[in-house]
Write a protein that holds these residues in place. Structure first.
Motif, PDB file in Angstrom:
ATOM      1  N   SER A  96      -1.852   0.989  -0.405  1.00 37.14           N
ATOM      2  CA  SER A  96      -1.836   2.270  -1.109  1.00 37.14           C
ATOM      3  C   SER A  96      -2.751   3.308  -0.471  1.00 37.14           C
ATOM      4  O   SER A  96      -2.553   4.508  -0.646  1.00 37.14           O
ATOM      5  N   GLU A  97      -3.756   2.867   0.279  1.00 34.75           N
ATOM      6  CA  GLU A  97      -4.777   3.779   0.789  1.00 34.75           C
ATOM      7  C   GLU A  97      -4.257   4.648   1.932  1.00 34.75           C
ATOM      8  O   GLU A  97      -3.510   4.187   2.796  1.00 34.75           O
ATOM      9  N   SER A  98      -4.712   5.909   1.961  1.00 38.45           N
ATOM     10  CA  SER A  98      -4.251   6.865   2.972  1.00 38.45           C
ATOM     11  C   SER A  98      -4.785   6.554   4.365  1.00 38.45           C
ATOM     12  O   SER A  98      -4.302   7.115   5.345  1.00 38.45           O
ATOM     13  N   THR A  99      -5.770   5.670   4.466  1.00 37.76           N
ATOM     14  CA  THR A  99      -6.340   5.306   5.775  1.00 37.76           C
ATOM     15  C   THR A  99      -5.506   4.251   6.494  1.00 37.76           C
ATOM     16  O   THR A  99      -5.830   3.889   7.629  1.00 37.76           O
ATOM     17  N   LYS A 100      -4.450   3.766   5.864  1.00 39.94           N
ATOM     18  CA  LYS A 100      -3.761   2.586   6.389  1.00 39.94           C
ATOM     19  C   LYS A 100      -2.426   2.867   7.087  1.00 39.94           C
ATOM     20  O   LYS A 100      -1.694   1.931   7.402  1.00 39.94           O
ATOM     21  N   ALA A 101      -2.116   4.124   7.345  1.00 39.53           N
ATOM     22  CA  ALA A 101      -0.807   4.438   7.916  1.00 39.53           C
ATOM     23  C   ALA A 101      -0.582   3.727   9.248  1.00 39.53           C
ATOM     24  O   ALA A 101       0.492   3.151   9.483  1.00 39.53           O
ATOM     25  N   ALA A 102      -1.577   3.749  10.131  1.00 39.61           N
ATOM     26  CA  ALA A 102      -1.418   3.089  11.434  1.00 39.61           C
ATOM     27  C   ALA A 102      -1.278   1.580  11.259  1.00 39.61           C
ATOM     28  O   ALA A 102      -0.466   0.934  11.939  1.00 39.61           O
ATOM     29  N   GLY A 103      -2.066   1.002  10.355  1.00 37.96           N
ATOM     30  CA  GLY A 103      -1.968  -0.429  10.092  1.00 37.96           C
ATOM     31  C   GLY A 103      -0.606  -0.807   9.527  1.00 37.96           C
ATOM     32  O   GLY A 103      -0.033  -1.838   9.885  1.00 37.96           O
ATOM     33  N   ILE A 104      -0.064   0.041   8.646  1.00 36.71           N
ATOM     34  CA  ILE A 104       1.259  -0.231   8.073  1.00 36.71           C
ATOM     35  C   ILE A 104       2.327  -0.172   9.159  1.00 36.71           C
ATOM     36  O   ILE A 104       3.228  -1.016   9.210  1.00 36.71           O
ATOM     37  N   LEU A 105       2.215   0.833  10.054  1.00 34.41           N
ATOM     38  CA  LEU A 105       3.189   0.943  11.137  1.00 34.41           C
ATOM     39  C   LEU A 105       3.146  -0.298  12.023  1.00 34.41           C
ATOM     40  O   LEU A 105       4.191  -0.855  12.384  1.00 34.41           O
ATOM     41  N   GLY A 106       1.932  -0.759  12.363  1.00 31.94           N
ATOM     42  CA  GLY A 106       1.821  -1.985  13.152  1.00 31.94           C
ATOM     43  C   GLY A 106       2.441  -3.163  12.434  1.00 31.94           C
ATOM     44  O   GLY A 106       3.143  -3.983  13.043  1.00 31.94           O
ATOM     45  N   ALA A 107       2.211  -3.264  11.115  1.00 31.65           N
ATOM     46  CA  ALA A 107       2.771  -4.372  10.332  1.00 31.65           C
ATOM     47  C   ALA A 107       4.295  -4.314  10.316  1.00 31.65           C
ATOM     48  O   ALA A 107       4.968  -5.341  10.455  1.00 31.65           O
ATOM     49  N   LEU A 108       4.849  -3.110  10.151  1.00 26.79           N
ATOM     50  CA  LEU A 108       6.302  -2.967  10.157  1.00 26.79           C
ATOM     51  C   LEU A 108       6.887  -3.369  11.509  1.00 26.79           C
ATOM     52  O   LEU A 108       7.964  -3.965  11.587  1.00 26.79           O
ATOM     53  N   ARG A 109       6.170  -3.071  12.573  1.00 23.41           N
ATOM     54  CA  ARG A 109       6.670  -3.371  13.908  1.00 23.41           C
ATOM     55  C   ARG A 109       6.580  -4.855  14.265  1.00 23.41           C
ATOM     56  O   ARG A 109       7.143  -5.273  15.283  1.00 23.41           O
ATOM     57  N   THR A 110       5.902  -5.656  13.432  1.00 20.20           N
ATOM     58  CA  THR A 110       5.925  -7.104  13.672  1.00 20.20           C
ATOM     59  C   THR A 110       7.288  -7.691  13.359  1.00 20.20           C
ATOM     60  O   THR A 110       7.645  -8.772  13.836  1.00 20.20           O
ATOM     61  N   GLY A 111       8.039  -7.001  12.498  1.00 21.50           N
ATOM     62  CA  GLY A 111       9.365  -7.476  12.121  1.00 21.50           C
ATOM     63  C   GLY A 111       9.391  -8.484  10.996  1.00 21.50           C
ATOM     64  O   GLY A 111      10.461  -8.990  10.648  1.00 21.50           O
ATOM     65  N   VAL A 112       8.235  -8.783  10.394  1.00 21.24           N
ATOM     66  CA  VAL A 112       8.212  -9.806   9.340  1.00 21.24           C
ATOM     67  C   VAL A 112       8.231  -9.202   7.937  1.00 21.24           C
ATOM     68  O   VAL A 112       8.386  -9.925   6.958  1.00 21.24           O
ATOM     69  N   ILE A 113       8.086  -7.880   7.816  1.00 19.91           N
ATOM     70  CA  ILE A 113       8.036  -7.244   6.507  1.00 19.91           C
ATOM     71  C   ILE A 113       9.448  -7.002   5.989  1.00 19.91           C
ATOM     72  O   ILE A 113      10.294  -6.453   6.693  1.00 19.91           O
ATOM     73  N   ASP A 114       9.701  -7.401   4.766  1.00 19.30           N
ATOM     74  CA  ASP A 114      10.999  -7.171   4.129  1.00 19.30           C
ATOM     75  C   ASP A 114      10.945  -6.063   3.085  1.00 19.30           C
ATOM     76  O   ASP A 114      11.918  -5.324   2.902  1.00 19.30           O
ATOM     77  N   VAL A 115       9.826  -5.971   2.380  1.00 18.44           N
ATOM     78  CA  VAL A 115       9.652  -4.946   1.348  1.00 18.44           C
ATOM     79  C   VAL A 115       8.301  -4.283   1.571  1.00 18.44           C
ATOM     80  O   VAL A 115       7.272  -4.968   1.675  1.00 18.44           O
ATOM     81  N   LEU A 116       8.288  -2.957   1.663  1.00 15.42           N
ATOM     82  CA  LEU A 116       7.043  -2.211   1.824  1.00 15.42           C
ATOM     83  C   LEU A 116       6.766  -1.411   0.559  1.00 15.42           C
ATOM     84  O   LEU A 116       7.649  -0.716   0.052  1.00 15.42           O
ATOM     85  N   ALA A 117       5.530  -1.492   0.057  1.00 15.00           N
ATOM     86  CA  ALA A 117       5.107  -0.702  -1.092  1.00 15.00           C
ATOM     87  C   ALA A 117       3.932   0.167  -0.672  1.00 15.00           C
ATOM     88  O   ALA A 117       2.895  -0.341  -0.246  1.00 15.00           O
ATOM     89  N   THR A 118       4.089   1.486  -0.779  1.00 15.83           N
ATOM     90  CA  THR A 118       3.027   2.402  -0.378  1.00 15.83           C
ATOM     91  C   THR A 118       3.234   3.744  -1.051  1.00 15.83           C
ATOM     92  O   THR A 118       4.091   3.903  -1.922  1.00 15.83           O
ATOM     93  N   SER A 119       2.446   4.739  -0.658  1.00 17.44           N
ATOM     94  CA  SER A 119       2.534   6.076  -1.241  1.00 17.44           C
ATOM     95  C   SER A 119       3.493   6.948  -0.447  1.00 17.44           C
ATOM     96  O   SER A 119       3.838   6.641   0.703  1.00 17.44           O
ATOM     97  N   ALA A 120       3.878   8.068  -1.041  1.00 20.32           N
ATOM     98  CA  ALA A 120       4.785   8.993  -0.364  1.00 20.32           C
ATOM     99  C   ALA A 120       4.142   9.581   0.884  1.00 20.32           C
ATOM    100  O   ALA A 120       4.787   9.697   1.933  1.00 20.32           O
ATOM    101  N   THR A 121       2.858   9.928   0.798  1.00 22.43           N
ATOM    102  CA  THR A 121       2.160  10.473   1.968  1.00 22.43           C
ATOM    103  C   THR A 121       2.125   9.467   3.099  1.00 22.43           C
ATOM    104  O   THR A 121       2.380   9.805   4.266  1.00 22.43           O
ATOM    105  N   ASN A 122       1.793   8.217   2.788  1.00 22.08           N
ATOM    106  CA  ASN A 122       1.788   7.188   3.823  1.00 22.08           C
ATOM    107  C   ASN A 122       3.170   7.034   4.447  1.00 22.08           C
ATOM    108  O   ASN A 122       3.303   6.885   5.664  1.00 22.08           O
TER     109      ASN A 122
END
Length: 324
Positions: free
Chosen positions: A284-310
């Motif tokens: 949920s935190e706004s500091t995590k956008a880069a970390g979320i992108l890296g996580a998505l690029r691993t290919g193991v995430i099926d469902v992402l929960a975050t904020s609209a800004t992120n």
């Protein structure tokens, strides 16, 4: 007895809240029925919310975030994106995001479902937002060891017990610390039959619920003192942008970071998560956008929960950081 349990207004607040929120009666009608003033009825309804007797949640309409959810699904090949409206207060933002996860689990869980549970504030907040009257015979199992420094609220064992209490079913503890001093001790712990058996069962989970972290000063690993400031600085210089489950460090391309911090934590790894049918990542935190992108690029995430800004930041960052 506690002071709250002997409060004579508890029963009255419960009755008034039931009439107002469930039966749909007006405050004026309730006041006349119970022989109270309308002002007192209003005051007791407010108290019912502050005491936790009433939980009022505003659900956003699906059309609010449909477009950006679809963009994330198409861009990263995930199944679903749960996007919460932005809120200036970080704690409120966390509850908004985690409420969507709790609702998703309420629709998804069934008897016999096995859920592997990570650690952290976001994962812990999911349990606070579960409101369901249907019980299930499912199991919640720790996917990472525990830590005294994390506190009870953020420890996976406590989260599992709270989820089991809310949904029904049972919880299973991983009897191991989350982090040890070196890779040799970690290998010895992983060879322990009790630890190995629990992690083997967690690897067979139907759903994994994990957090995505960053290397900011407010991240769990920094606040808990797991790693020294020098280790954190070196990790940043090596290209580390975040972690999955509190320790599996990744760069912006979703590749494992080349840092000694990788080999000291006991829990499921990214290859383990890749074999679990549904992996839910929460940030949920706004500091995590880069970390979320890296996580998505691993290919193991099926469902992402975050904020609209992120969500918007992730899409723009992905566009800007693509080769060529």
């Amino acid at each position: 007895m506690t002071e709250r349990s002997t409060d004579p207004d508890i029963a009255l607040m419960t009755e008034i809240a039931s009439l107002y929120y469930i039966e749909g009666e007006t405050q004026e009608t309730i006041a006349g029925r119970l022989g109270l003033s309308r002002v007192k009825v209003g005051r007791l309804l407010k108290r019912a919310q502050s005491e936790g007797i009433v939980d009022v949640r505003v659900r956003q309409h699906p059309s609010v975030s449909t477009e950006i959810e679809q963009a994330l699904v198409e861009r990263f090949g995930i199944r679903r994106a749960l996007i919460a409206l932005d809120h200036s207060d970080p704690d409120r933002q966390r509850h908004e995001v985690c409420s969507l996860v709790a609702d998703h689990l309420s629709r998804t869980l069934d008897d016999g479902t096995l859920v592997a549970v990570g650690m952290g504030r976001n994962v812990g907040t999911v349990a606070d937002n579960v409101f369901t009257q249907r019980t299930r015979r499912c199991s919640f199992i720790c996917a990472i060891g525990g830590s005294l420094r994390a506190g009870e609220y953020m420890n996976p064992d406590h989260i599992c017990r709270r989820l089991a209490a809310r949904f029904g079913g049972e919880s299973e503890t991983l009897y191991a610390p989350a982090m040890v001093a070196n890779a040799e001790l970690r290998d010895a712990m992983l060879a322990n039959p009790t630890v190995r058996q629990t992690l083997d069962r967690a690897r067979r989970a139907d759903i994994a619920m994990i957090g995505v972290g960053d290397l900011s000063e407010d991240s769990n690993m920094v606040r808990m003192g797991w790693f020294s400031p020098q280790e954190i600085a070196e990790a940043r210089l090596s290209g580390t942008v975040g972690d999955m489950m509190g320790y599996d460090f990744i760069d912006l391309n979703g590749q494992p970071s080349q840092t000694p911090m990788q080999s000291r934590v006991i829990g499921l790894t990214i290859p383990d998560l890749a074999r679990i049918p549904e992996v839910i990542a929460i940030a949920s935190e706004s500091t995590k956008a880069a970390g979320i992108l890296g996580a998505l690029r691993t290919g193991v995430i099926d469902v992402l929960a975050t904020s609209a800004t992120n969500a918007h930041t992730i899409l723009h960052l992905d566009e800007a950081s693509r080769p060529g």
